[in-house]
Design an enzyme around this catalytic site. Sequence first.
Site, PDB file in Angstrom:
ATOM      1  N   GLY A  88      94.291  52.194  -5.880  1.00  0.00           N
ATOM      2  CA  GLY A  88      93.101  53.020  -5.882  1.00  0.00           C
ATOM      3  C   GLY A  88      92.751  53.710  -7.179  1.00  0.00           C
ATOM      4  O   GLY A  88      91.708  54.361  -7.274  1.00  0.00           O
ATOM      5  N   TYR A 140      85.922  43.152  -8.054  1.00  0.00           N
ATOM      6  CA  TYR A 140      84.940  43.224  -6.965  1.00  0.00           C
ATOM      7  C   TYR A 140      83.574  42.698  -7.379  1.00  0.00           C
ATOM      8  O   TYR A 140      82.547  43.198  -6.938  1.00  0.00           O
ATOM      9  CB  TYR A 140      84.838  44.659  -6.420  1.00  0.00           C
ATOM     10  CG  TYR A 140      86.162  45.143  -5.888  1.00  0.00           C
ATOM     11  CD1 TYR A 140      86.687  44.629  -4.710  1.00  0.00           C
ATOM     12  CD2 TYR A 140      86.911  46.076  -6.596  1.00  0.00           C
ATOM     13  CE1 TYR A 140      87.920  45.033  -4.239  1.00  0.00           C
ATOM     14  CE2 TYR A 140      88.145  46.496  -6.132  1.00  0.00           C
ATOM     15  CZ  TYR A 140      88.644  45.971  -4.951  1.00  0.00           C
ATOM     16  OH  TYR A 140      89.868  46.371  -4.490  1.00  0.00           O
ATOM     17  N   ARG A 189      78.204  44.895  -6.567  1.00  0.00           N
ATOM     18  CA  ARG A 189      78.535  46.322  -6.489  1.00  0.00           C
ATOM     19  C   ARG A 189      77.321  47.247  -6.597  1.00  0.00           C
ATOM     20  O   ARG A 189      77.240  48.227  -5.849  1.00  0.00           O
ATOM     21  CB  ARG A 189      79.571  46.689  -7.563  1.00  0.00           C
ATOM     22  CG  ARG A 189      80.920  46.010  -7.364  1.00  0.00           C
ATOM     23  CD  ARG A 189      81.964  46.512  -8.361  1.00  0.00           C
ATOM     24  NE  ARG A 189      82.324  47.886  -8.087  1.00  0.00           N
ATOM     25  CZ  ARG A 189      81.915  48.920  -8.821  1.00  0.00           C
ATOM     26  NH1 ARG A 189      81.120  48.738  -9.871  1.00  0.00           N
ATOM     27  NH2 ARG A 189      82.283  50.140  -8.510  1.00  0.00           N
ATOM     28  N   CYS A 201      65.544  37.338  -3.972  1.00  0.00           N
ATOM     29  CA  CYS A 201      64.376  37.895  -3.262  1.00  0.00           C
ATOM     30  C   CYS A 201      64.771  39.087  -2.392  1.00  0.00           C
ATOM     31  O   CYS A 201      64.707  39.039  -1.150  1.00  0.00           O
ATOM     32  CB  CYS A 201      63.697  36.815  -2.440  1.00  0.00           C
ATOM     33  SG  CYS A 201      62.886  35.589  -3.468  1.00  0.00           S
TER      34      CYS A 201
END
Length: 422
Positions: free
Chosen positions: A243, A378, A319, A350
Amino acid sequence: MSPLPAFLTLRNGELHFEGVPLSRLAHEHGTPLFVYSKAAMLEALAAYQRGLSGRKHLICYAMKANSSLAILQTLVREGCGLDIVSGGELERALAAGVDPAKVIFSGVGKTRAEMRRALEVGIGCFNVESIAELDVLDEVARGMGLRAPVSLRVNPNVDAKTHPYISTGLKGNKFGIAHESAVATYRHAASCAGLRVVGIDCHIGSQITQVEPYLDAMDRVLDLVEAVEAAGVHIGHIDFGGGLGIDYSGDVPPAADALWAQLLAKLDARGFGDRAIYIEPGRSLVGNAGVCLTEVLYLKPGEQKNFLIVDAAMNDLPRPAMYQAYHRIEPVKPRDGEASIMWDVVGPVCESGDWLGHERSLAVQPGDLLAVLSAGAYCMSMASNYNTRGRAAEVLVDGDRATVIRHRETAADQLRLETLLS
């Protein structure tokens, strides 16, 4: 503006990653293109290794951050284990050459098939997140004549002070076993013939930039270790998850070695300095080691906003659309002396949510290359084929050498598994 990430430098009027000019890679391999620095990854890993030097420990890279095989292989060769969250990730881990005994299986929804496969190959530990999962794993292991090594992921109810979508340690999150239920759940696990309790696990969230949440979580986990062992169940290793954040936009997370100096001091003070320490860093190993190169397609000035349209999109870099996340965007060849204009950098998908950056001051023209920074985590691992867009190619830079580690996906690749009606 904060400095560029490590090993990304402006030389001779253009950005280089290690010794390789980014424009050359874009021209050779096309865009969008992910480029990673091996040296940046190893430097980030070295900080953890320094911090845990002299201790019994296992660093398991959380491969959900970026599961490309060459990335896994690079870290495994440096002694890392791998933290997985699916059967597919297990197969990737094995393909990358990891020792199965250095694999930790996390996640709230493991299936029986995934459990069986993990037991067959002999993984090191299952991080279990509910009593229901414990019972199913017990049943599967007994059916195979085995005992599954388990660690319970406990929820310490600590606020990591991060984005709600990546906070995992509060009572309202889906993860882990409630702090108040942990002792009873450990007693239950110890009573199951198909299980072998080996540790305790805690993970409070992602992109954490402060020390205090870690210190709070450690205190609560060590309180539980004392209570669980008082109930007669031995805890072999203590897993503090991952983390730790990175610098996306002037964020100043603690250095990994400095963080672990404080955590180990607390561990020693509480009398647990002899325990094996497991950790599962992800983003902090690979996030700032990657950039995404994209070409400017069109400039679309408007009355309210100016739109800079590029060939990378939300399917490549999810993200911003998912978390409203910030990624720094830099020209690969800055146009020194030209006036900058405020642009919203958007992709061709789109969706109004297809944006990479709002209100960025840039001097650009169509055909210019931009580098989206801190794109190692990510991004590719969450990339999709939305709008039938092929996933980008990936290149790993090592000094002045560049190796293609994933070829660009074609429309034929996407259609291969589908069948037309007769």
